[in-house]
Enzyme design. Structure first.
Site, PDB file in Angstrom:
ATOM      1  CG  HIS A   1      56.677  35.471 143.568  1.00  0.00           C
ATOM      2  ND1 HIS A   1      55.368  34.642 143.819  1.00  0.00           N
ATOM      3  CD2 HIS A   1      56.026  35.905 144.556  1.00  0.00           C
ATOM      4  CE1 HIS A   1      54.249  35.101 145.047  1.00  0.00           C
ATOM      5  NE2 HIS A   1      55.355  35.534 145.846  1.00  0.00           N
TER       6      HIS A   1
ATOM      7  CD  GLU B   1      52.606  34.086 141.228  1.00  0.00           C
ATOM      8  OE1 GLU B   1      53.446  33.766 140.934  1.00  0.00           O
ATOM      9  OE2 GLU B   1      51.511  34.262 141.234  1.00  0.00           O
TER      10      GLU B   1
HETATM   11  C1  GLP Z   1      54.283  36.894 148.520  1.00  0.00           C
HETATM   12  C2  GLP Z   1      54.519  38.609 148.104  1.00  0.00           C
HETATM   13  C3  GLP Z   1      56.600  39.270 147.523  1.00  0.00           C
HETATM   14  C4  GLP Z   1      57.239  37.786 148.884  1.00  0.00           C
HETATM   15  C5  GLP Z   1      56.264  36.485 148.815  1.00  0.00           C
HETATM   16  C6  GLP Z   1      57.643  35.306 149.060  1.00  0.00           C
HETATM   17  O1  GLP Z   1      53.148  36.724 147.481  1.00  0.00           O
HETATM   18  N1  GLP Z   1      53.973  38.966 146.650  1.00  0.00           N
HETATM   19  O2  GLP Z   1      57.016  40.307 147.413  1.00  0.00           O
HETATM   20  O3  GLP Z   1      58.616  37.090 148.602  1.00  0.00           O
HETATM   21  O4  GLP Z   1      55.466  36.787 148.982  1.00  0.00           O
HETATM   22  O5  GLP Z   1      57.293  35.868 150.997  1.00  0.00           O
HETATM   23  P1  GLP Z   1      57.788  34.989 152.380  1.00  0.00           P
HETATM   24  O6  GLP Z   1      58.375  35.904 152.421  1.00  0.00           O
HETATM   25  O7  GLP Z   1      56.876  35.930 153.333  1.00  0.00           O
HETATM   26  O8  GLP Z   1      58.388  33.610 152.386  1.00  0.00           O
END
Ligand code: GLP
Length: 243
Positions: free
Chosen positions: A138, A143
């Site tokens: 995503h 999603e």
């Molecule tokens: C969330 C956000 C995204 C982000 C993703 C990854 O769900 N909505 O924008 O890229 O998580 O998170 P992380 O960087 O903690 O792996």
């Protein structure tokens, strides 16, 4: 799609920050699209440092964040509003009134989403969009699905995202099941895009970005239609678990 493979998280954060700093130095009134999650925190730290040292001035910058949980109040410490204040806004000279995050408390979420896209357009469109990537591919909270949605919209979160994001909450049941997110077209309209990924958990999805295939089952693969995307990742995200 260009790819920059970095030694580690620190290097990835440095490289991404460098691009943001160049963007703002070349165009001080840049419109930046910003992301939350653990991935960009190191980059935000570098931006704060550069701002403090006078290497970059954010006073004319406008920002639009990708997404926000719904319903959740801005002062809830799990909100993306709170995250951005903590990790960037309150520690730089970005004028608070130039920062935008979708309103997780909007009484009419559809109207909030429509207005969010209008605000981005009225500002002149996003010059540089920063993205992280979910383990399921995503971007923002777009999603995997049969259909993706063009504009900013209210969406349900998949179980795997709720599970992945529950690490920030006390318990899984506390994770909101919906969010407001920029749509795929809102993201693709950005002039330049940086997508960041680190750690072996992102290897599978980063690998999908390296194939010619585009599929709504991995929303990030839609970025392949854009002409100015750079993937900045660490070795583990690119090659898989390192010994
Ligand atoms: C969330 C956000 C995204 C982000 C993703 C990854 O769900 N909505 O924008 O890229 O998580 O998170 P992380 O960087 O903690 O792996």
């Amino acid at each position: 799609m260009r790819v920059v493979i970095c030694e580690n998280y620190e290097e990835m954060s440095k490289q991404a920050a460098k691009l943001v700093i160049s963007q703002v130095n070349l165009k001080p009134n840049s419109i930046l699209g910003l992301a939350t999650g653990s991935t960009p925190i190191g980059m935000y730290d570098k931006l704060i440092e550069a701002n403090k040292k006078g290497e970059v001035d954010f006073s004319e910058v406008t920002t639009f964040n990708l997404d926000e949980y719904y319903p959740l109040s801005a002062d809830n410490d799990q909100s993306y509003h709170y995250f951005m204040n903590e990790h960037l806004f309150s520690k730089t000279n970005i004028p608070f009134e130039r920062t935008h995050v979708p309103d997780g408390e909007a009484a009419n979420p559809e109207k909030e989403c429509e207005e969010y896209d209008k605000k981005i357009d009225a500002a002149g469109g996003i010059d540089l969009q920063i993205l992280g990537i979910g383990q399921n591919g995503h971007i923002g909270f777009n999603e995997p699905d049969k259909n993706l949605i063009a504009g900013t919209h209210l969406t349900g979160l998949t179980d795997s995202t709720i599970e992945a994001n529950s690490r920030f909450f006390e318990k899984k049941e506390d994770v909101p099941t919906k969010a407001l997110t920029m749509g795929i077209a809102s993201i693709l309209k950005s002039k330049k895009i940086i997508i960041m990924a680190n750690g072996a958990a992102k290897h599978e999805v980063v690998s999908a970005l390296m194939t010619p295939d585009i599929t709504t089952d991995i929303p990030a693969t839609m970025l392949k239609v854009h002409s100015d995307v750079v993937v900045i990742c660490d070795k583990e995200a690119f090659y898989g678990k390192q010994n």
